[in-house]
Each structure stands twice: as structure tokens, then as C-alpha cells.
Design an enzyme around this catalytic site. Structure first.
Site, PDB file in Angstrom:
ATOM      1  N   HIS A   1       2.421   6.950  -9.929  1.00  0.00           N
ATOM      2  CA  HIS A   1       2.048   8.352 -10.168  1.00  0.00           C
ATOM      3  C   HIS A   1       3.310   9.190 -10.011  1.00  0.00           C
ATOM      4  CE1 HIS A   1      -2.319   7.613 -10.171  1.00  0.00           C
ATOM      5  NE2 HIS A   1      -2.030   6.653  -9.317  1.00  0.00           N
TER       6      HIS A   1
ATOM      7  N   ASN B   1      -3.131  10.948 -14.658  1.00  0.00           N
ATOM      8  CA  ASN B   1      -3.907  11.987 -13.942  1.00  0.00           C
ATOM      9  C   ASN B   1      -3.020  13.121 -13.438  1.00  0.00           C
ATOM     10  OD1 ASN B   1      -2.757  10.208 -12.064  1.00  0.00           O
ATOM     11  ND2 ASN B   1      -4.338  10.588 -10.539  1.00  0.00           N
TER      12      ASN B   1
ATOM     13  N   ASP C   1       1.023   1.301  -7.094  1.00  0.00           N
ATOM     14  CA  ASP C   1       0.127   2.464  -7.003  1.00  0.00           C
ATOM     15  C   ASP C   1       0.815   3.572  -6.197  1.00  0.00           C
ATOM     16  OD1 ASP C   1      -1.979   4.198  -7.265  1.00  0.00           O
ATOM     17  OD2 ASP C   1      -3.337   3.108  -5.936  1.00  0.00           O
TER      18      ASP C   1
ATOM     19  N   HIS D   1       2.318  12.246  -2.037  1.00  0.00           N
ATOM     20  CA  HIS D   1       1.619  13.479  -1.656  1.00  0.00           C
ATOM     21  C   HIS D   1       2.528  14.319  -0.786  1.00  0.00           C
ATOM     22  CE1 HIS D   1      -2.268  12.622  -3.334  1.00  0.00           C
ATOM     23  NE2 HIS D   1      -2.265  11.412  -2.793  1.00  0.00           N
TER      24      HIS D   1
END
Lengths: 186, 437, 312
Positions: free
Chosen positions: B65, B97, B314, B318
Site C-alpha cells: 500500500h 484502495n 501487505d 499508517h
């Protein structure tokens, strides 16, 4: 802090303690004109057997029972926040309402007066006695507060390096005795 | 511009090479691989001594991500590809996403262009399966594939409707892109935050049953068979998922469908016990959740027996604000790019659970094969993406030193053995000793 | 004597020595609650905050009274009256109150583990007054205290915990505390309200309430959160009361001198029948008094001493 206590002298034996107790039992009766309204309260720990013994002598002399209570002053100490460890709290057990009564507060050694100060506060929270008097086995001087004893079995002049140790059968086993110990660093 | 990497153990699973050899890089391509490439090769070349080290095709992370566009405060293509390079990865597959979701060709193009200008590793975009990842209408999969999307996935918002998934597999098949599925039955997972099991009971946290993943693994396998499509089940985490996939692979060839899968370094090394041991550290909060030791062992067996095709991080960066909160409020996810090699070599290779060659395969040829990428090989003529791993390098994980913008790792303070010490992308050294060049 | 940690977060990681110390201290302090002047000066100058992110009457009041009886200053923050409603993070709220000089923060929070999180942030003592479905250590201790006062011991007693075990922090704290002190704990409730692996905590689990109550010295009935019905965990309160409700007939299976406990507030006629709740075996009001004593003990043990070395 490794402080050893070395025995310097024995200043009282069981018989001397017994005679002193009888004497102040008489003084208590005389000063209060009998036993009406008297309550004996021992300060944990060694004040407790002293209060119980005084009650027994008074009963022997006057033929009347005097109620005995137990006071734990831990919650009233003024050194709580400066101690490394909290002392274990024990129960306060006073079997009668103390309002209007004459309280005889019993302890083993009167020294700085701070214990009696705490005990006075603790008693006041339990009710409003008519009078509080103080009985001790040893008064060793060095008061830090304006407090005095009404009944003293023995006055012992001491230095601050010395420690008074009272042995009472009910708590320590063996024979009653009072000793002067001296602190020795090491 | 020439680079000669000398005397390392070359492991190139795609070409079945595992021998002490030299690798010569010239003009951005692999020029030669062989024993003792002579002084002619060394002429005007930067020579790197790789003795005692592993020289492998550039690592590929097929599940990353990068958060750009939309969540640049967590990570962006520049920081994410730097994290990749520091961890030994030369290619990352960027999930869709973002905000907006990568669900049209123009967004796919945006990611590729941003990667070309700000990235230091190759970025392969993934497009969404459905518009806005809402699980309702198919996104323009054909256009996105034409623009360079290497797969489609609604990872983060898994497709719940079986009919939508069936159509996606049918449709994506025409453009030869796999559908990457994050397997989670949402109502069954409920508001769970960790695995449903002993630890969820002890800690009083809501649990997601393993069946919430397995039910979807089973569904997706059956739909792949129904459609003849290619489903790639990502970050599988339970023993029964491995069993189901093993069963599916047994049927796939003769029945003309394709099932592939990957799992993450954290699911290979941690169990639910970490949540208890680290006292509700929100860096242990990840979806799928950390499972039990039986699951971890099954994943390791799945790697060895070939059920699991790839290890993927993965990598889910954050911001501290997303994690420095009460457990239920914390975001799911663990960053993985900079710890993957260390974890795999310390916890799996050094403990002889898998061989170094197998580890390299799952990080290179494995993912390249799943996605049909022209990467993960040291074949002369291929792009010169090369990683040098020192399997003996000892280091301590300190998230403060990450090139990633994020710090959310449960591995802080772990002492690891094994690290990428040189990362070469297209013939250019982009990272050395865990730092961008 | 001093507790091992600056915080009381749960009974799972509290030693039996510390539990014993808290129970013994509460025993000594309970007398103060019945005095005409309910005040000792012990914690003068100490400031205690109750920070409640969930509604509560008895626990918050109990802590506040415990603090006041010991002369601590108590301050209360409830979610509806603070900046919490404006979306301030727990970290910011906690830091704010810490710089105001709080010595202790007593927190209730709907999310498990929040008190552990708070304890990592703060130097002040943190007391868990209930975190999500995790633990409610002071409730566990007051239940143990109540049992010990009535039965004289905990070791060897059979304690049945009945109801919604899954969502109950009271159940977890009771299980950890009682099993460590040598009691036999059994739990019972509908299978949808018994969490997986509960038996790994050292208890036996039943779905028939009768099996749990049989031969029990103590029956502790948990509150049924009625909103669980909407989540499909049980079909109706009527059926719950019929199959799992604790009533006279089921209690006949317990030992003759059983104790009946409930942490409150009760749903009369659902998890517990009114006649038994008010009956002679019930300790429900006594638990409330004991709760104050337990909290006084914890306050004393955590705030009563300090660090410098001038012991006499």
C-alpha cells in the site's frame, strides 16, 4: 540502611513493670474518683496489652469492669508520605461510643509525641470524649510537640542515639522487660 | 555505466541457478552471469565484492500500500519506494484502495507517472475490481489493464457479493489479469479486531473467526473453477486456507482454472499471543489477524510444498495518530518492506524451516509468475534489478530509522540476522545497507 | 508492604500476595465506613480523577466516596461533560489532566486494553474501573472480599458464575482472582454467551445452569445486557429467564448456606428472580459497602506512601 542495635542495659524487669502498673492503676482511679465513664484505649501494638493489664488491675481494685479498645493510628501518621513503605493498616476496635467518656490512652514509650498526636486525631474522629488522659510505660523525653503524659511508670533520660525496647509477654513472648539499646552503624 | 558484482552466491530460481558466480550489469540490463567474469568485464565497471552474500533477482512485493493518491500523510510513492529499496525490493505492486480509488485507466496512469518521476523502485499498479471498491459494478478492467494494471483487487474492501466476484473473474480473464482477493466474510468477521481464540477471550477483544477467511477462500476457489478464471488469494493466514488451496491446486490444472496465493512475513512469524505479550500494542492489529501457532506452522509447510506461491508484505503504512489510540480505534496494518528480508532469513532460513533458495523464489520468481511480470530473473537481457543479501548481517529493528513514512511495526527491538545490503534497480544502485543511496 | 505495580489494571497479572494485602487492608478500613464521622486524613493533598467513558453510578460513586473518606480530593470527568465529546484523543485528555497534577486516574472505558494504554502514557497511578470486556479488578476484589467475610476463606469453595460470560469483565476478573486464591470456578450461560477457550482460564463451562449451581457455595449472577438480543445472541428475555434465569428452584441445588451475588444493576425477572435477590442468601447490598472498602484499600496502598527513605 544497616543499623544494628546493641543492648546497653536492662532498665526494668517483669516485677518492676507489674508494680508500676499497679501504681498507675491506683492513680487513675484516684484522679478520676472511681471508674465511672472510663474507657482504656491501647495504641497498637504494645499499648494494647498495657491497656488490657490496666483494666484488669482496676477491676481487681475496684471490682468494676472498664471497657478496653484498640486504636490503629496508621491512617493518621504524619510521616506516611515520607516513608518508603506503607505500614500495614490494622483494624481500630473501640467497643463503646466514646462521646462524653474519659479516655485513658495507653502506649509503651512516649518520645517525640507524634504517635500521641495521631492517636488524638484518630480518637476525635470517633467521637467527642469529655477528657483524654495519657498513660505510658516509659517517658524518654525529646518531645517535638506540646504533649505530656498523665501517668508514667518510669522516666528514662536518653540520648537520641539510643532506642528503648519494651518486651511484653503478649506480643513478644518470654518475660516482660525494658532495655536501652544503642544504634551502631555497620 | 557498468556494475560487476563478484563472488557472491547467485540464486536465480527462474533460471535454476544456485552457484558462486559473478553478475555483470551494463546499460540497465543484465549483461552476463558466469563464473569469474574476467578483467574485460571489470573494465570501467564499479566492482562490488559479494563474497559470502547472496546475489538474487530484485525482490518483488506483490502486495504494497503506497497510499498515494489521497493518504500521503501515511506514505507516498516516493517514501514507499524508498522503503522498498531499503528492504531489498526493486518492484512493488501497489494496491488500489487509495483516495480516489484506482478504478479507471487515468488513475492507473497517474500512479505509473508519479512512480516514474518520484519513485526509486518499479511500481506496478493494481486496479479496483469494482467502481469505488464498493463491490457493486465492475470497474473498467479492460482499460486499466491496457494502461498497465497488472491485476485487479478490492483489497481493503473485499467483494462480498458472490455474483459480482463471479463476473469479475469471468471478465478479468479476457485481459489476462488475476483477481487478487482479500478473503474476508465481513458479517462473520464482524467488529472483530484480533483472531477469535484464546487471546481474544483473555483480553476481552472481539475476535474474527478463522472461518471468516476460509469461507471466502472456499467461495473464491469454487468461483475460479466455475469461471475458469485466475484468483489470487492474498495474505492467507489460516491452516484451513492452506488446505483448501492445496486441494484447489490439485484440481486447477485439469479443470482449467488458476488459483495462486501469498502470505505475509508477519503471519509467518507471529501469533495472536503477541497481542497479549505486547499488552494491546496496536501495532499487532492487522487484518487478517495474527493467528495461532498451528496456523503459522501450516503456512510454513505451504511454502515448502509449493501451495503458497509468494511471500508478500501487505506493507500497510499508517500515521502515528492512526495507531496511538485505544485498540479498537486503531487502524489495521503493519509495515513490512523494511523488515521482510530480515524476518524471513532470521526466523525461517536460519532456523532451517526453509532454504535460502526457497525464500528467494517466493520473493522473486514466485510473484513474477503469478502476475506475469517480466521481472524476478537474472537472465541476460533482462532489466538489471538485482538485490544483494547478507544472510549473516546482524541488526536491530528500529522503526525510527525506516525510510517509510510510517512506524507501525510490532517488530521494533527485534534482533534480526539477514538484510538486503545492496539494491539495484535498472542498473542503478538505489539503496545500500538499508539506506537510500 | 506495597503493591508490585503503580497501577491496578487486572487480576490476571496480580500476585496472590498483592490480592491478599488488598483484602486484608480493606478488612481494616471497612470500620471507617460505619463511623459517624467517615473521614481519615491519610490522603490529604492527593488528587484523584475518575475518568468515565461509560455511564456508571455505583462504581464511580464508590471510588469517589473511597477517596473522600480518605481525605483525597476527587474530580470527575464523564464523557458528556468534557471535551471528549469534541473528539479529543485519550492521550490528549490524559496528558491534560496529568499536568493539572493528578496523582491517580481511575478510568472506565468501553474498549478492552484502554487502561493498559493509559498506564503506558501516564506516570500517575491508573486504576481500571472496567475496560470493555476485559477486566474489572476492583469488582473482582470486592466479590472475593464479600465471600471471604461471609465464608472465612476462598480456598476450596465452589463458585458458579452465571450469565453472559462472553461480554463480562466482571466474570474475567472473578475467574482470575478466585482461581488464584484456590477456589473452584464454574461458569454457565447460553453457548452464544460463553467465549471460546474459556476453560483455558482454569474453569469448567456449562450450558445448563443447574449443573453449575449444583453444590455451589457461591452463585454470582451477571447482568444481562439487553441489547445483546438485537445482535441475535439470544432470542428473547422470556426464553432467557426460563432457561438461564437464577431462581429459587435452581438455587435449591446449591449448598444450604450458599451466597447469592450480583454486581448490579439487576434486571429483575430476567437473569435473577426478585424473591431470591432480596432473600436471606443475597449479599447484593453488602457488596456495595465492601466495594467502598476495597477501593479505600487500593487508594491507600497506591497513594499512602512515597519514595524517600526515612523509615523510623
Amino acid at each position: 540502611m544497616a543499623t544494628n542495635l546493641v543492648e546497653k542495659a536492662q532498665i526494668m524487669d517483669a516485677e518492676a513493670i507489674r508494680r508500676g502498673m499497679v501504681r498507675i492503676a491506683h492513680e487513675i482511679i484516684e484522679r478520676n474518683k472511681g471508674t465511672e465513664g472510663l474507657v482504656l484505649i491501647g495504641i497498637r501494638r504494645r499499648g494494647v496489652p498495657l491497656a488490657q493489664r490496666l483494666a484488669a488491675f482496676i477491676e481487681e481494685i475496684e471490682g468494676r469492669k472498664v471497657p478496653v479498645g484498640v486504636l490503629d493510628i496508621t491512617l493518621y501518621r504524619d510521616d506516611l508520605t515520607t516513608r518508603t513503605d506503607q505500614p500495614v493498616v490494622h483494624r481500630t476496635e473501640v467497643p463503646v461510643a466514646i462521646a462524653g467518656k474519659t479516655i485513658i490512652l495507653a502506649d509503651d514509650v512516649l518520645y517525640t509525641g507524634r504517635t500521641i498526636r495521631a492517636a488524638l486525631d484518630a480518637l476525635m474522629d470517633l467521637g467527642r470524649p469529655a477528657q483524654i488522659q495519657c498513660a505510658v510505660l516509659i517517658d524518654r523525653g525529646h518531645r517535638e510537640l506540646p504533649i505530656r503524659a498523665d501517668y508514667v511508670i518510669k522516666n528514662v533520660p536518653t540520648s537520641k542515639r539510643e532506642v528503648i525496647e519494651c518486651h511484653l509477654t503478649e506480643i513478644d513472648g518470654g518475660d516482660d522487660k525494658v532495655m536501652i539499646m544503642e544504634k551502631s552503624e555497620g | 555505466m557498468k556494475l560487476l558484482i563478484k563472488g557472491g552466491r547467485v540464486i536465480d530460481p527462474a533460471n535454476k541457478v544456485d552457484a558462486v558466480q559473478d553478475v555483470l550489469v551494463k546499460d540497465g540490463k543484465i549483461a552476463a552471469v558466469g563464473k569469474d567474469l574476467g578483467s574485460e568485464a571489470a573494465e570501467k565497471a564499479k566492482v562490488i565484492n559479494a563474497k559470502g552474500k547472496l546475489v538474487v533477482p530484485g525482490l518483488i512485493d506483490m502486495h504494497t500500500h503506497l497510499r498515494e493518491p489521497g493518504f500521503e500523510y501515511k506514505e507516498d510513492i516516493a517514501s514507499g519506494t524508498r522503503a522498498a529499496a531499503c528492504g531489498g525490493y526493486t518492484s512493488v505492486v501497489a494496491m488500489a484502495n487509495t483516495k480516489p480509488v484506482i478504478d479507471t485507466a487515468s488513475e492507473v496512469t497517474f500512479v505509473r507517472e508519479r512512480a516514474a518521476t518520484t519513485g526509486i523502485a518499479n511500481v506496478f499498479p493494481v486496479g479496483a475490481v469494482t467502481k469505488g471498491q464498493k463491490g457493486e459494478e465492475l470497474a473498467e478492467i479492460g482499460d486499466m489493464a491496457a494502461a498497465g494494471a497488472v491485476a485487479v483487487s478490492d483489497d481493503g474492501h473485499p467483494v462480498q457479493n458472490g455474483e459480482v466476484m463471479r463476473c469479475a473473474l469471468e471478465y478479468a480473464k479476457m485481459f489476462k489479469v488475476p483477481v487478487i482477493s482479500h478473503c474476508e466474510d465481513r458479517p462473520l468477521a464482524g467488529d472483530g479486531v484480533i483472531n477469535l481464540g484464546r487471546v481474544s477471550t483473555v483480553l476481552g477483544l472481539r475476535g474474527m473467526p478463522a472461518a471468516a477467511e476460509e469461507a471466502m477462500v472456499a467461495r473464491d476457489i469454487l468461483l475460479a473453477e466455475l469461471t475458469g478464471g485466475h484468483v489470487h488469494l492474498t495474505h492467507i493466514s489460516t491452516a484451513r486456507s492452506v488446505d483448501l488451496i492445496r486441494w484447489a491446486k490439485g484440481r486447477a490444472r485439469e479443470n482449467g482454472f488458476t488459483v495462486t496465493c501469498d502470505c505475509t512475513p508477519h503471519h509467518l512469524t507471529l501469533t495472536e499471543d503477541a497481542v497479549e505479550k505486547y499488552l494491546y500494542d496496536t501495532n499487532t492489529k492487522v487484518n487478517p489477524p495474527l493467528r495461532t501457532i498451528a496456523d503459522v506452522e501450516a503456512l510454513r509447510r505451504g511454502l515448502v510444498d509449493g501451495t503458497i506461491d509468494a511471500i508478500a508484505t501487505d506493507h500497510a503504512p499508517h500515521h502515528l495518530d492512526d495507531k496511538d489510540v485505544e485498540y479498537n480505534y486503531a487502524a489495521f496494518g503493519i509495515v513490512g518492506l523494511e523488515t521482510a528480508v530480515g524476518l524471513i532469513f532470521s526466523e525461517l532460513v536460519a532456523k532451517k524451516l526453509i532454504t535460502a533458495a526457497l525464500a528467494v523464489e517466493k520473493l522473486t520468481a514466485g510473484p513474477a509468475g503469478v502476475l506475469g511480470l517480466p521481472k524476478g530473473t537474472l537472465q541476460p537481457g533482462a532489466d538489471a534489478d538485482v538485490t544483494v543479501i547478507d544472510p549473516a548481517a546482524k541488526w536491530t529493528v528500529d522503526s525510527a530509522t525506516f525510510a517509510s513514512r510510517a512506524r507501525n511495526t510490532p517488530f521494533g527491538g527485534w534482533e534480526l540476522t539477514g538484510r538486503a545490503v545492496l539494491t539495484v534497480v535498472g542498473g542503478k544502485v538505489v539503496a545500500e545497507d538499508g539506506k537510500p543511496s | 508492604m506495597r503493591l508490585a505495580s503503580k497501577d491496578v489494571l487486572g487480576l490476571q497479572d496480580m500476585s496472590t500476595t498483592d490480592m491478599q494485602l488488598i483484602l486484608d487492608t480493606a478488612e481494616s478500613l471497612k470500620e471507617i465506613i460505619s463511623r459517624p464521622i467517615k473521614k481519615v486524613p491519610t490522603l490529604r493533598g492527593k488528587t484523584v480523577l475518575t475518568l468515565f467513558y461509560e455511564p456508571s453510578t455505583r462504581t464511580r460513586t464508590s471510588f469517589e466516596l473511597a477517596g473522600k473518606y480518605m481525605s483525597a480530593d476527587t474530580v470527575n470527568i464523564a464523557t458528556t461533560t468534557s471535551s471528549v465529546v469534541k473528539g479529543e484523543t485519550l492521550r490528549d485528555t490524559a496528558k491534560t489532566v496529568e499536568v493539572m497534577g493528578m496523582d491517580m486516574v481511575i478510568m472506565r472505558h468501553p474498549i478492552s486494553g484502554s487502561c493498559h494504554y493509559l498506564a503506558k502514557i501516564l506516570d500517575a497511578s491508573v486504576i481500571n474501573a472496567g475496560d470493555g470486556m476485559h477486566e474489572h479488578p476492583t469488582q473482582g476484589l470486592l466479590d472475593m472480599f464479600t465471600i471471604r467475610q461471609r465464608k472465612g476463606r476462598l480456598k476450596g469453595l465452589r463458585v458458579a458464575i452465571v450469565g453472559d460470560i462472553y461480554h463480562s469483565r466482571v466474570a474475567r476478573s472473578n475467574i482470575w482472582g478466585l482461581t488464584k486464591m484456590g477456589a473452584e470456578v464454574v461458569v454457565a450461560g447460553p453457548s452464544t454467551l460463553i467465549p471460546p477457550y474459556i476453560e483455558e482460564l482454569g474453569v469448567k463451562a456449562y450450558t445448563r445452569v443447574e449443573e453449575a449451581i449444583e453444590g455451589a457455595d457461591v452463585v454470582n449472577v451477571l447482568r444481562l445486557q439487553l441489547e445483546r438480543q438485537q445482535k441475535g445472541l439470544f432470542p428473547s428475555t422470556r426464553e432467557y429467564a426460563r432457561i438461564f434465569g437464577v431462581n429459587q428452584e435452581r438455587l435449591a441445588l446449591a449448598k444450604v448456606d450458599y451466597l447469592l451475588m450480583h454486581p448490579g444493576p439487576m434486571n429483575r425477572g430476567v437473569e435473577i428472580a426478585s424473591d431470591v435477590a432480596d432473600g436471606e442468601h443475597s449479599t447484593i447490598t453488602e457488596q456495595v459497602t465492601n466495594g467502598v472498602a476495597i477501593r479505600m484499600a487500593i487508594l491507600y496502598l497506591l497513594l499512602g506512601g512515597a519514595t524517600d527513605e526515612t523509615a523510623d
